[in-house]
Every structure is written in C-alpha cells, then in structure tokens.
Design a protein around this motif. Structure first.
Motif, short mmCIF file in Angstrom:
data_model
loop_
_atom_site.label_atom_id
_atom_site.label_comp_id
_atom_site.label_asym_id
_atom_site.label_seq_id
_atom_site.Cartn_x
_atom_site.Cartn_y
_atom_site.Cartn_z
N LEU A 31 -52.93 -9.81 -17.98
CA LEU A 31 -51.93 -8.76 -17.76
C LEU A 31 -52.36 -7.80 -16.65
CD1 LEU A 31 -50.82 -7.88 -21.40
CD2 LEU A 31 -49.52 -9.14 -19.67
N ILE B 223 -44.87 -4.85 -17.33
CA ILE B 223 -45.13 -5.39 -18.65
C ILE B 223 -44.22 -4.67 -19.64
CG2 ILE B 223 -46.88 -5.85 -20.42
CD1 ILE B 223 -47.39 -7.10 -17.54
N VAL C 188 -46.07 -14.92 -29.47
CA VAL C 188 -47.31 -14.75 -30.23
C VAL C 188 -47.14 -15.32 -31.63
CG1 VAL C 188 -48.01 -12.72 -28.90
CG2 VAL C 188 -46.69 -12.41 -31.01
N GLY D 200 -44.51 -4.96 -30.36
CA GLY D 200 -45.35 -5.54 -29.31
C GLY D 200 -46.20 -4.47 -28.64
N LEU E 266 -43.92 -13.80 -23.50
CA LEU E 266 -45.12 -14.19 -24.23
C LEU E 266 -44.78 -14.30 -25.71
CD1 LEU E 266 -48.20 -14.73 -24.17
CD2 LEU E 266 -48.47 -12.30 -24.72
N GLY F 200 -44.72 -13.98 -34.35
CA GLY F 200 -43.81 -13.11 -33.63
C GLY F 200 -42.35 -13.32 -34.02
N LEU G 190 -55.84 -12.16 -22.75
CA LEU G 190 -54.53 -11.60 -22.44
C LEU G 190 -54.65 -10.35 -21.58
CD1 LEU G 190 -51.46 -11.62 -22.71
CD2 LEU G 190 -51.74 -10.35 -24.87
N THR H 179 -47.57 -19.06 -24.01
CA THR H 179 -48.50 -18.67 -25.06
C THR H 179 -49.88 -18.56 -24.39
OG1 THR H 179 -48.92 -20.97 -25.73
CG2 THR H 179 -47.21 -19.76 -26.95
N ILE I 291 -49.95 -4.46 -29.30
CA ILE I 291 -50.82 -5.34 -28.52
C ILE I 291 -51.34 -4.61 -27.29
CG2 ILE I 291 -50.89 -7.47 -27.15
CD1 ILE I 291 -48.86 -8.65 -29.18
N THR J 14 -42.72 -4.50 -23.78
CA THR J 14 -42.89 -4.93 -25.16
C THR J 14 -41.61 -4.64 -25.91
OG1 THR J 14 -43.73 -2.80 -25.95
CG2 THR J 14 -45.36 -4.39 -25.13
N ILE K 31 -43.43 -9.05 -24.06
CA ILE K 31 -44.22 -9.42 -25.24
C ILE K 31 -43.36 -9.24 -26.48
CG2 ILE K 31 -46.27 -8.91 -26.60
CD1 ILE K 31 -47.55 -7.90 -23.95
N SER K 32 -43.22 -10.32 -27.25
CA SER K 32 -42.39 -10.27 -28.44
C SER K 32 -43.08 -9.50 -29.57
CB SER K 32 -42.04 -11.70 -28.90
OG SER K 32 -43.21 -12.39 -29.28
#
Length: 186
Positions: free
Chosen positions: A97, A107, A5, A113, A3, A8, A93, A45, A116, A109, A76-77
């Motif tokens: 998720l 998930i 952002v 990240g 993902l 990011g 989002l 995205t 988020i 990060t 997630i970046s």
C-alpha cells in the motif's frame, strides 16, 4: 483494485463491481461506444489464492497484490474487527500500500476496513471514520487516529474511510463523480 480479505464482506465486493459496471455502461452510452473505459477493476488477495467471505462465499481473485504495481484506487473490504486483522499478512500489505500511495494511489476502506489501515499505522494523525458499532474498540486500539464517527465518509489526503457498510454507496458515487462526472454519478 479491490482487496478481498478472509472473512470479509462479499456484498461489498459485488456491489462495487455492479455499480462500476453500470456506470461504465452509462458512460459508454453517453460518450460513444469507442471512448476509453473509465473503470478497469480487479479483485486481489494478498497471496492470489481465494478467500472465504462471510456466509461461506468464496472470492476468486484475478491475482495477488504482488502482481500489481500501479492502481488509481485500492478499496479494502470490511471484516469483523473483533479479531486481529489479517494476522501474518499486514506487513506485506503495508509495504504494498505504501508503494502504491507513493505512486499516487488513493486507498479507500469500507466500514471496518479502517481497522486494517489503523493497525498498520497508516491512519495515525489522520481524520478517519468507521462503523459506529465499533467506535469504543477503535478508539481504544488506535488512540493516534482522529476518529470522527459522525461522518459517513472522510478523505484525508490519499486515504478515504467510510462509516457503516452502507457508506460504500457514498464512496462509489464519490469515485464515479471524480473519475467520470457529476452527471454520471447522479
């Protein structure tokens, strides 16, 4: 699934692609040309439109998150957490998720990240880590998260968080080890 952002880290996305591409090449060499691939990656995205990463680099996604109903991992970046994470997009989002997690997705990060996931409440009651420079900010905003910033990577159930941006390498090697083999990750 990666993902991307707005604002990011571009290098995190390219490092993921490079690392998994090289691991895939080694996997094919070690296992034979006709073996199924270990890694099939895609950049996403929220709305499928390009986002501008730090440094002015434009990230062109393959698709929107709405077009993805299954993924083994979502990564997630990181972004600069001194701003509200992803204003106006967190609810979309979060639903996505949670759906993927209910279908077995992990998930992950990289670095900040984690802000988020914490903002969505997905880290409440869980162990997590983040970049050491933002510890006070994180603890103040998200007191229900069991923050352990002394760790470079923490997996709590189907959520993985990493510390500083270089901890992406810990995450990458962990994923190569799990999806490939310890030998492939060495």
């Amino acid at each position: 699934s990666i993902l991307a952002v707005e604002g990011g880290s571009y290098s995190s996305i390219t490092t993921l692609y490079d690392s998994f591409f090289i691991a895939e090449l080694w996997h094919q060499k070690l296992s034979g040309e006709n073996c199924p691939p270990l890694f099939e990656m895609q950049t996403l995205t929220i709305d499928g439109r390009p986002v501008e990463a730090r440094g002015g680099f434009v990230v062109q996604p393959e698709r929107s998150i709405k077009g993805v109903t299954q993924s083994d991992y979502v990564i997630i970046s990181p972004f600069m957490p001194d701003q509200a994470p992803m204003p106006g997009q967190l609810e979309t989002l979060s639903r996505w998720l949670k759906t993927l997690m209910s279908r077995g997705a992990t998930i992950a990060t990289i670095c900040t990240g984690s802000f988020i996931l914490a903002e969505m409440g997905l880290l409440d009651g869980r162990r997590a880590t983040t970049n050491w420079q933002f510890i006070r900010m994180f603890k103040k905003r998200y007191p229900n998260v069991r923050l352990e910033p002394e760790h470079m990577m923490i997996q709590d159930g189907n959520i993985i968080t990493t510390g500083a941006v270089t901890a992406k390498y810990n995450l990458i090697l962990n994923m190569i080890r799990k999806l490939g083999s310890p030998y492939l990750a060495s």
